[in-house]
Structures are given as C-alpha cells and as structure tokens.
Design a protein around this motif. Structure first.
Motif, PDB file in Angstrom:
ATOM      1  N   ILE A   1       0.847  -1.202   0.000  1.00 10.59           N
ATOM      2  CA  ILE A   1       0.000   0.000   0.000  1.00 10.59           C
ATOM      3  C   ILE A   1       0.877   1.244   0.000  1.00 10.59           C
ATOM      4  O   ILE A   1       1.952   1.266   0.597  1.00 10.59           O
ATOM      5  CB  ILE A   1      -0.980   0.026   1.199  1.00 10.59           C
ATOM      6  N   GLY A   2       0.392   2.262  -0.698  1.00 12.52           N
ATOM      7  CA  GLY A   2       1.170   3.490  -0.776  1.00 12.52           C
ATOM      8  C   GLY A   2       0.272   4.671  -1.073  1.00 12.52           C
ATOM      9  O   GLY A   2      -0.960   4.581  -1.024  1.00 12.52           O
ATOM     10  N   VAL A   3       0.919   5.789  -1.379  1.00 18.15           N
ATOM     11  CA  VAL A   3       0.196   7.046  -1.615  1.00 18.15           C
ATOM     12  C   VAL A   3       0.723   7.698  -2.887  1.00 18.15           C
ATOM     13  O   VAL A   3       1.723   7.267  -3.466  1.00 18.15           O
ATOM     14  CB  VAL A   3       0.353   8.009  -0.410  1.00 18.15           C
ATOM     15  N   SER A   4       0.024   8.746  -3.305  1.00 20.44           N
ATOM     16  CA  SER A   4       0.443   9.507  -4.480  1.00 20.44           C
ATOM     17  C   SER A   4       0.162  10.974  -4.207  1.00 20.44           C
ATOM     18  O   SER A   4      -0.892  11.314  -3.644  1.00 20.44           O
ATOM     19  CB  SER A   4      -0.333   9.018  -5.710  1.00 20.44           C
ATOM     20  N   ASN A   5       1.072  11.810  -4.612  1.00 25.22           N
ATOM     21  CA  ASN A   5       0.924  13.264  -4.445  1.00 25.22           C
ATOM     22  C   ASN A   5       0.876  13.676  -2.971  1.00 25.22           C
ATOM     23  O   ASN A   5       0.183  14.630  -2.608  1.00 25.22           O
ATOM     24  CB  ASN A   5      -0.316  13.761  -5.203  1.00 25.22           C
ATOM     25  N   TYR A   6       1.595  12.938  -2.104  1.00 26.75           N
ATOM     26  CA  TYR A   6       1.686  13.265  -0.675  1.00 26.75           C
ATOM     27  C   TYR A   6       3.023  13.946  -0.384  1.00 26.75           C
ATOM     28  O   TYR A   6       4.043  13.610  -0.984  1.00 26.75           O
ATOM     29  CB  TYR A   6       1.587  11.994   0.180  1.00 26.75           C
ATOM     30  N   SER A   7       2.995  14.838   0.611  1.00 25.61           N
ATOM     31  CA  SER A   7       4.234  15.422   1.139  1.00 25.61           C
ATOM     32  C   SER A   7       4.797  14.495   2.218  1.00 25.61           C
ATOM     33  O   SER A   7       4.080  13.610   2.729  1.00 25.61           O
ATOM     34  CB  SER A   7       3.935  16.787   1.758  1.00 25.61           C
ATOM     35  N   ALA A   8       6.050  14.727   2.594  1.00 30.45           N
ATOM     36  CA  ALA A   8       6.659  13.926   3.671  1.00 30.45           C
ATOM     37  C   ALA A   8       5.866  14.114   4.963  1.00 30.45           C
ATOM     38  O   ALA A   8       5.668  13.153   5.722  1.00 30.45           O
ATOM     39  CB  ALA A   8       8.115  14.332   3.863  1.00 30.45           C
ATOM     40  N   GLY A   9       5.384  15.314   5.213  1.00 33.37           N
ATOM     41  CA  GLY A   9       4.598  15.568   6.423  1.00 33.37           C
ATOM     42  C   GLY A   9       3.306  14.753   6.427  1.00 33.37           C
ATOM     43  O   GLY A   9       2.893  14.231   7.474  1.00 33.37           O
ATOM     44  N   GLN A  10       2.679  14.652   5.276  1.00 36.00           N
ATOM     45  CA  GLN A  10       1.434  13.859   5.184  1.00 36.00           C
ATOM     46  C   GLN A  10       1.719  12.365   5.358  1.00 36.00           C
ATOM     47  O   GLN A  10       0.889  11.630   5.884  1.00 36.00           O
ATOM     48  CB  GLN A  10       0.735  14.133   3.848  1.00 36.00           C
ATOM     49  N   ILE A  11       2.897  11.925   4.919  1.00 36.67           N
ATOM     50  CA  ILE A  11       3.300  10.528   5.134  1.00 36.67           C
ATOM     51  C   ILE A  11       3.507  10.268   6.625  1.00 36.67           C
ATOM     52  O   ILE A  11       3.055   9.253   7.166  1.00 36.67           O
ATOM     53  CB  ILE A  11       4.565  10.217   4.301  1.00 36.67           C
ATOM     54  N   ASP A  12       4.149  11.210   7.306  1.00 34.84           N
ATOM     55  CA  ASP A  12       4.371  11.059   8.752  1.00 34.84           C
ATOM     56  C   ASP A  12       3.042  11.006   9.500  1.00 34.84           C
ATOM     57  O   ASP A  12       2.902  10.271  10.482  1.00 34.84           O
ATOM     58  CB  ASP A  12       5.226  12.213   9.275  1.00 34.84           C
ATOM     59  N   GLU A  13       2.080  11.780   9.049  1.00 32.79           N
ATOM     60  CA  GLU A  13       0.760  11.784   9.683  1.00 32.79           C
ATOM     61  C   GLU A  13       0.144  10.374   9.626  1.00 32.79           C
ATOM     62  O   GLU A  13      -0.430   9.892  10.612  1.00 32.79           O
ATOM     63  CB  GLU A  13      -0.127  12.789   8.946  1.00 32.79           C
ATOM     64  N   LEU A  14       0.259   9.707   8.483  1.00 27.13           N
ATOM     65  CA  LEU A  14      -0.301   8.356   8.341  1.00 27.13           C
ATOM     66  C   LEU A  14       0.424   7.368   9.240  1.00 27.13           C
ATOM     67  O   LEU A  14      -0.205   6.522   9.891  1.00 27.13           O
ATOM     68  CB  LEU A  14      -0.212   7.889   6.887  1.00 27.13           C
ATOM     69  N   ALA A  15       1.748   7.483   9.282  1.00 25.87           N
ATOM     70  CA  ALA A  15       2.549   6.568  10.107  1.00 25.87           C
ATOM     71  C   ALA A  15       2.208   6.765  11.584  1.00 25.87           C
ATOM     72  O   ALA A  15       2.067   5.788  12.334  1.00 25.87           O
ATOM     73  CB  ALA A  15       4.031   6.802   9.846  1.00 25.87           C
ATOM     74  N   ALA A  16       2.034   8.024  11.988  1.00 28.74           N
ATOM     75  CA  ALA A  16       1.730   8.297  13.400  1.00 28.74           C
ATOM     76  C   ALA A  16       0.344   7.759  13.761  1.00 28.74           C
ATOM     77  O   ALA A  16       0.128   7.249  14.862  1.00 28.74           O
ATOM     78  CB  ALA A  16       1.807   9.800  13.663  1.00 28.74           C
ATOM     79  N   ALA A  17      -0.607   7.852  12.822  1.00 28.77           N
ATOM     80  CA  ALA A  17      -1.987   7.443  13.114  1.00 28.77           C
ATOM     81  C   ALA A  17      -2.153   5.930  13.145  1.00 28.77           C
ATOM     82  O   ALA A  17      -2.997   5.417  13.876  1.00 28.77           O
ATOM     83  CB  ALA A  17      -2.943   8.054  12.082  1.00 28.77           C
TER      84      ALA A  17
END
Ligand code: NDP
Length: 263
Positions: A136-152
C-alpha cells in the motif's frame, strides 16, 4: 535484459516492484488493451492504472490474454479522491474489473482532506491485511502527510508516486523519502522536462538514444521507479530499452542540475 526490481515494505517480507512500468492514463478501450499486450510482449511486467482512468477492464483483459503468470505481474491501481469512505467497495470494484484476486500495489491517488486522510489509510492497512493488495502506498503526498499516516496507524506507505523528472529533481525530496524508506515512483516523466532541453539532447546524442530513454535511464540509475505511458508500439519498445547503456556521473549531475536551475 530483464527489468530490475526494488523492494517495497510489506508485512511478512518485502514485495518487489519492477523499476519500469507502463503508465495507462488517457488510454482507453482497445488502445489500452493493445498497449498493455504490446508492453507485456516486450518484457514489461508492471502496469499502472487507477479507478479514475476508466480502463481497468481493458487492462485486465490484456493481462489475462497475455498468458503471463500472475506471479510475474505487478499491477497498481488507485483510490480516487472522491471515494474516501468507500475504500473497500472501490477496491473490490477494481479487482472485479481487473479480473484479479489481489493487486500488487494500491495507492491513495491524492490526499483526502483533513481527518479523512488517516481514516482512508486505516482502510488501506485493512485491505492489505485481508490480502486484497500486497503493498500500500500514496500519491501526491508530502513527507509531512506521510508522517501523519505513520503516526496514526503505525504503518508507513511503501511508496509515494509523484510528478518527477530531471526538472523536478530536488535532493531534499529524495532524502525525505529515502530516510523514511519510502520508494519514489515518478509519473509524467516526459511532460515535466522539455524533451528539447539542450542538456538532455546532448546526453541523448552521446549515447545514440532518445531524450525519453535518457530520462528513464536517469530514474533507474537514481533508484526511482518510473511509469512512462505510451500507446505507440515503437515508443513502448524504446521505453523498455533503457538497460543497455549507463549515464556517467557527470551526465547524471548535469541532469540533476536541471532541477536546481528551476528552483
Ligand atoms: P508521460 O510522461 O509518460 O508522457 C506520455 C506522453 O509521451 C504520451 O503523449 C506518449 O505518446 C509520449 N511518449 C511516450 N513514450 C515516448 C517516446 N519514447 N518518444 C516520444 N514520445 C513518447 O505522461 P503521463 O502523464 O501519462 O505519465 C505516465 C503515467 O503516470 C500515467 O500514464 C499514469 O499511469 C501515471 N500518472 C499518475 C498520476 C498521479 O496523480 N498519480 C498523474 C499523472 C500520471 P503516445 O502514447 O501517443 O505514444
């Protein structure tokens, strides 16, 4: 030359993604079917589609008719931004259209707004646990938005698919993804840098290849995944043929420099 692969994080061991895939945006019907058949005949094993592309049925028929073993194929599809809240049903519709039991990679096509971002990601983690997608992954995300997913959720996306070519090159973006072990997958490789750029053309001449082949080679040599789209057999063949030459360190640096000039 077989297409090399990169490891993608996944529970129970890495999933391998071929570094070169066929893009299919704006290809529909017979055009999409024929492009996928041609690409598979030429050695491509990775195909990038999306619910939004409205071609999953054509792609799926081409995969089935090709006779290539499912285990050898790498299929990506994506959740459209307006389907937050309907994740599982949307993936099931993709799988039905593709004629597959699972995809290899499911991406959030664009970041949903606000609280829907981590909530959608929880549904992605569940789909992976249910075996409907291997990674699973993302598209058009910033590093900050990636960190948000990991934290959640405790689960970091395996990949971020972003617009990427020499003109986009930014070492800060590369470092941000690499330090999180997120693979960088580049889209629109030929649209983001003018194919008439003098540096690009000079490098192409030096190797007797096209500017498009240089751009793809630049991605591969950097360790990025890239998904050029073409529905033209001669171009698909050209795009597959980027493993028989190598760019020098000076050429790589000159191409990286196209990004720096824009900034
Ligand atoms: P590309 O950068 O892949 O460019 C495609 C265009 O280049 C087409 O017009 C194609 O023509 C032409 N072309 C392809 N190969 C050659 C060649 N060797 N020589 C000359 N011209 C060539 O653009 P895309 O925007 O399609 O990006 C690639 C893929 O990335 C998409 O198809 C899609 O899968 C994905 N994507 C993802 C996005 C996201 O938000 N996640 C957004 C945009 C793209 P022709 O087909 O007529 O041969």
């Amino acid at each position: 030359v077989p297409v090399p692969a990169l490891p993608l994080r996944a529970p129970g061991g890495a999933v391998e993604i071929p570094v070169l895939g066929l893009g299919t945006w704006q290809a529909r019907g017979a055009e999409a079917y024929d492009a996928v058949r041609t690409a598979l005949d030429l050695g491509f094993r990775h195909v990038d589609t999306a619910t939004m592309y409205a071609n999953e049925r054509d792609v799926g028929r081409a995969l089935a008719d090709s006779g290539v073993d499912r285990d050898e194929l790498f299929v990506t599809t994506k959740l459209p931004p307006d389907r937050a809240g309907q994740e599982a049903a949307t993936l099931e519709a993709s799988l039905r259209a593709l004629g597959l039991e699972h995809v290899d990679l499911w991406l959030v096509h664009w970041p949903p707004q606000g609280r829907a971002r981590p909530e959608t990601w929880e549904r992605f983690v569940e789909a992976q646990q249910a075996g409907r997608t291997r990674a699973i992954g993302v598209s058009n995300y910033s590093a900050g938005q990636i960190d948000e997913l990991a934290a959640a959720t405790g689960v970091t996306p395996a990949i971020d698919q972003i617009p990427w070519s020499p003109r986009d090159y930014d070492p800060a973006v590369v470092d941000a993804l690499r330090s999180r072990s997120v693979v960088l997958e580049g889209y629109s490789p030929f649209k983001r840098t003018p194919m008439s750029d003098a540096t690009l053309v000079a490098v192409a001449h030096a190797h007797g290849v096209t500017p498009q082949q240089v751009v793809l080679r630049w991605h591969v040599q950097h360790g990025f995944v890239v998904i050029p789209k073409s529905v033209t057999p001669a171009r698909i063949a050209q795009n597959a043929d980027v493993f028989g030459f190598a760019l020098t360190d000076a050429e790589m640096a000159a191409l990286d420099g196209l990004g720096q000039t824009r900034r």
